[in-house]
Design a protein around this motif. Sequence first.
Motif, PDB file in Angstrom:
ATOM      1  N   ASP A 125      -6.628   5.272   6.841  1.00  5.08           N
ATOM      2  CA  ASP A 125      -7.722   6.490   7.059  1.00  5.08           C
ATOM      3  C   ASP A 125      -8.730   6.199   6.319  1.00  5.08           C
ATOM      4  O   ASP A 125      -9.778   6.852   6.869  1.00  5.08           O
ATOM      5  CB  ASP A 125      -6.904   7.847   6.663  1.00  5.08           C
ATOM      6  CG  ASP A 125      -5.413   7.884   7.215  1.00  5.08           C
ATOM      7  OD1 ASP A 125      -5.607   8.237   8.535  1.00  5.08           O
ATOM      8  OD2 ASP A 125      -4.549   7.802   6.611  1.00  5.08           O
ATOM      9  N   ILE A 126      -8.713   5.386   5.224  1.00  4.04           N
ATOM     10  CA  ILE A 126      -9.907   5.358   4.568  1.00  4.04           C
ATOM     11  C   ILE A 126     -10.119   4.083   4.042  1.00  4.04           C
ATOM     12  O   ILE A 126      -9.046   3.613   3.485  1.00  4.04           O
ATOM     13  CB  ILE A 126     -10.028   6.300   3.287  1.00  4.04           C
ATOM     14  CG1 ILE A 126     -10.006   7.536   3.677  1.00  4.04           C
ATOM     15  CG2 ILE A 126     -11.238   6.051   2.427  1.00  4.04           C
ATOM     16  CD1 ILE A 126      -9.844   8.812   2.363  1.00  4.04           C
ATOM     17  N   VAL A 127     -11.099   3.291   4.204  1.00  2.00           N
ATOM     18  CA  VAL A 127     -11.414   1.898   3.506  1.00  2.00           C
ATOM     19  C   VAL A 127     -12.724   1.992   2.703  1.00  2.00           C
ATOM     20  O   VAL A 127     -13.793   2.361   3.368  1.00  2.00           O
ATOM     21  CB  VAL A 127     -11.507   0.949   4.664  1.00  2.00           C
ATOM     22  CG1 VAL A 127     -11.739  -0.491   3.848  1.00  2.00           C
ATOM     23  CG2 VAL A 127     -10.126   0.704   5.493  1.00  2.00           C
ATOM     24  N   ILE A 128     -12.738   1.672   1.550  1.00  2.00           N
ATOM     25  CA  ILE A 128     -13.990   1.678   0.431  1.00  2.00           C
ATOM     26  C   ILE A 128     -14.154   0.259   0.083  1.00  2.00           C
ATOM     27  O   ILE A 128     -13.316  -0.337  -0.629  1.00  2.00           O
ATOM     28  CB  ILE A 128     -13.605   2.596  -0.499  1.00  2.00           C
ATOM     29  CG1 ILE A 128     -13.673   4.150  -0.133  1.00  2.00           C
ATOM     30  CG2 ILE A 128     -15.062   2.537  -1.330  1.00  2.00           C
ATOM     31  CD1 ILE A 128     -13.169   5.319  -1.232  1.00  2.00           C
ATOM     32  N   ASN A 129     -15.195  -0.431   0.782  1.00  2.00           N
ATOM     33  CA  ASN A 129     -15.591  -1.652   0.215  1.00  2.00           C
ATOM     34  C   ASN A 129     -16.295  -1.640  -0.939  1.00  2.00           C
ATOM     35  O   ASN A 129     -17.676  -1.474  -1.203  1.00  2.00           O
ATOM     36  CB  ASN A 129     -16.223  -2.388   1.413  1.00  2.00           C
ATOM     37  CG  ASN A 129     -15.529  -2.559   2.804  1.00  2.00           C
ATOM     38  OD1 ASN A 129     -14.313  -2.793   2.680  1.00  2.00           O
ATOM     39  ND2 ASN A 129     -16.072  -2.385   3.932  1.00  2.00           N
ATOM     40  N   GLU A 135      -8.804   7.192  15.218  1.00  2.00           N
ATOM     41  CA  GLU A 135     -10.011   7.551  15.651  1.00  2.00           C
ATOM     42  C   GLU A 135     -10.743   8.402  14.363  1.00  2.00           C
ATOM     43  O   GLU A 135     -12.012   8.629  14.339  1.00  2.00           O
ATOM     44  CB  GLU A 135      -9.776   8.602  16.592  1.00  2.00           C
ATOM     45  CG  GLU A 135      -9.514   8.096  17.941  1.00  2.00           C
ATOM     46  CD  GLU A 135      -9.338   8.867  19.059  1.00  2.00           C
ATOM     47  OE1 GLU A 135      -9.682  10.176  19.043  1.00  2.00           O
ATOM     48  OE2 GLU A 135      -9.076   8.503  20.537  1.00  2.00           O
ATOM     49  N   GLU A 136     -10.163   8.721  13.340  1.00  2.01           N
ATOM     50  CA  GLU A 136     -10.402   9.555  12.296  1.00  2.01           C
ATOM     51  C   GLU A 136     -11.025   8.718  11.114  1.00  2.01           C
ATOM     52  O   GLU A 136     -11.382   9.190  10.095  1.00  2.01           O
ATOM     53  CB  GLU A 136      -9.734  10.466  11.699  1.00  2.01           C
ATOM     54  CG  GLU A 136      -9.333  11.493  12.899  1.00  2.01           C
ATOM     55  CD  GLU A 136     -10.576  12.264  13.530  1.00  2.01           C
ATOM     56  OE1 GLU A 136     -11.545  12.723  12.622  1.00  2.01           O
ATOM     57  OE2 GLU A 136     -10.356  12.326  14.753  1.00  2.01           O
ATOM     58  N   THR A 137     -10.647   7.275  11.006  1.00  2.00           N
ATOM     59  CA  THR A 137     -10.600   6.347  10.001  1.00  2.00           C
ATOM     60  C   THR A 137     -12.172   6.280   9.612  1.00  2.00           C
ATOM     61  O   THR A 137     -13.176   6.207  10.699  1.00  2.00           O
ATOM     62  CB  THR A 137     -10.203   4.971  10.559  1.00  2.00           C
ATOM     63  OG1 THR A 137      -8.723   5.039  10.489  1.00  2.00           O
ATOM     64  CG2 THR A 137     -10.423   4.085   9.141  1.00  2.00           C
ATOM     65  N   ARG A 138     -12.445   6.277   8.279  1.00  2.00           N
ATOM     66  CA  ARG A 138     -13.908   6.116   7.815  1.00  2.00           C
ATOM     67  C   ARG A 138     -14.173   4.925   6.857  1.00  2.00           C
ATOM     68  O   ARG A 138     -12.877   4.792   6.249  1.00  2.00           O
ATOM     69  CB  ARG A 138     -14.476   7.348   7.043  1.00  2.00           C
ATOM     70  CG  ARG A 138     -14.391   8.560   7.718  1.00  2.00           C
ATOM     71  CD  ARG A 138     -15.234   9.633   7.080  1.00  2.00           C
ATOM     72  NE  ARG A 138     -15.141  11.036   7.762  1.00  2.00           N
ATOM     73  CZ  ARG A 138     -15.690  11.930   6.882  1.00  2.00           C
ATOM     74  NH1 ARG A 138     -16.246  12.109   5.879  1.00  2.00           N
ATOM     75  NH2 ARG A 138     -15.721  13.207   7.709  1.00  2.00           N
ATOM     76  N   VAL A 139     -14.918   4.189   7.236  1.00  2.00           N
ATOM     77  CA  VAL A 139     -15.141   2.933   6.371  1.00  2.00           C
ATOM     78  C   VAL A 139     -16.417   2.981   5.417  1.00  2.00           C
ATOM     79  O   VAL A 139     -17.674   3.617   6.156  1.00  2.00           O
ATOM     80  CB  VAL A 139     -15.367   1.676   7.180  1.00  2.00           C
ATOM     81  CG1 VAL A 139     -15.831   0.363   6.362  1.00  2.00           C
ATOM     82  CG2 VAL A 139     -14.123   1.373   7.983  1.00  2.00           C
ATOM     83  N   VAL A 140     -16.396   3.002   4.054  1.00  2.00           N
ATOM     84  CA  VAL A 140     -17.488   3.054   3.272  1.00  2.00           C
ATOM     85  C   VAL A 140     -17.862   1.729   2.827  1.00  2.00           C
ATOM     86  O   VAL A 140     -16.943   0.952   2.034  1.00  2.00           O
ATOM     87  CB  VAL A 140     -17.177   4.162   2.172  1.00  2.00           C
ATOM     88  CG1 VAL A 140     -18.204   4.420   1.180  1.00  2.00           C
ATOM     89  CG2 VAL A 140     -16.857   5.463   2.774  1.00  2.00           C
TER      90      VAL A 140
END
Length: 313
Positions: A105-109, A149-154
Amino acid sequence: MTWEQQHKLGSGFGAHSTARDVLVGIVLSGKSALVTGGYSGLGLAGVQALVEAGARVVVPARRVDVAREALAGLTGVEVFELDLGDLESVREFSDHLLGEGRTLDIVINNAGIMACPETRVGPGWEAHFATNHLGHFALVNRLRPLFTEETRVVSVASSGHFLSGIRWDDLHFNDGYDGWLAYAQSKTANALFAVHLNDVVGVRAFAVHPGSILTPLQRHVPREEQIAQGWMDENGTPAEGFKTPEQGAATAIWAATSPLLDGLGGLYAQDCDIAEHATGDDMLVGGVKPWAVDPEDAARLWGISTELTGQGA
């Protein structure tokens, strides 16, 4: 994203807000996050806040033993080996997650290197560009089947992007190395990656400037240089305007979770809000330069990155 949208929203948060502050009232139970570099500095602070809000978190780590020690006591955290400077390691890590069929659901690079001595990885790639950008580029594209569809990548960028756009004629500094310019180019690349991922690929994405924070990221910068730069005094006390790791983690966590950003993307954030256009060269003031959010440059960089990594097509 358009340049005209690159303005503050009035989030109610600011430079002194912490990752815990921006998660007040947000429940992440049942959500799964991935945070690269999530075992030191602002990455660790972000993981701690996500776990407290109920998320399960995957922390890829080049130094697995160090990561497990740093994260000991946190429930719902898994550590797996990953070296972002090695595309084979990226493949092995992503294949493991893909094989488990989980969702993200969340990916933070968040992981990165700064101003290191000239280093070549893979087929001779400059280490900042390879680790900070290409490794994350390959990782996110390989993991896209796990996104909803709701995944956010930061992407954690930096005001360091002020110092350089993309060096199209010499991406890998074959004609003379400068560690600060190499770092700067990679941070511009992080921001451009979010633009194209959001606007063209269709994965909700943001880039963030976390602020100035003294963390292990500065391990290649001699103490005397940090004092000369005005980052700290001779006693090691951070300069005015520097953030704690908890404050530094806040903007990435806000971008990953804030309901205020529903329907938005491809934007550059700072101090827990969308950043304003940078009108000067003071990196402590921040803002975003046009070359870090230019869609044509983002598309050009995406194409080059696809050729180099074999991902993103």
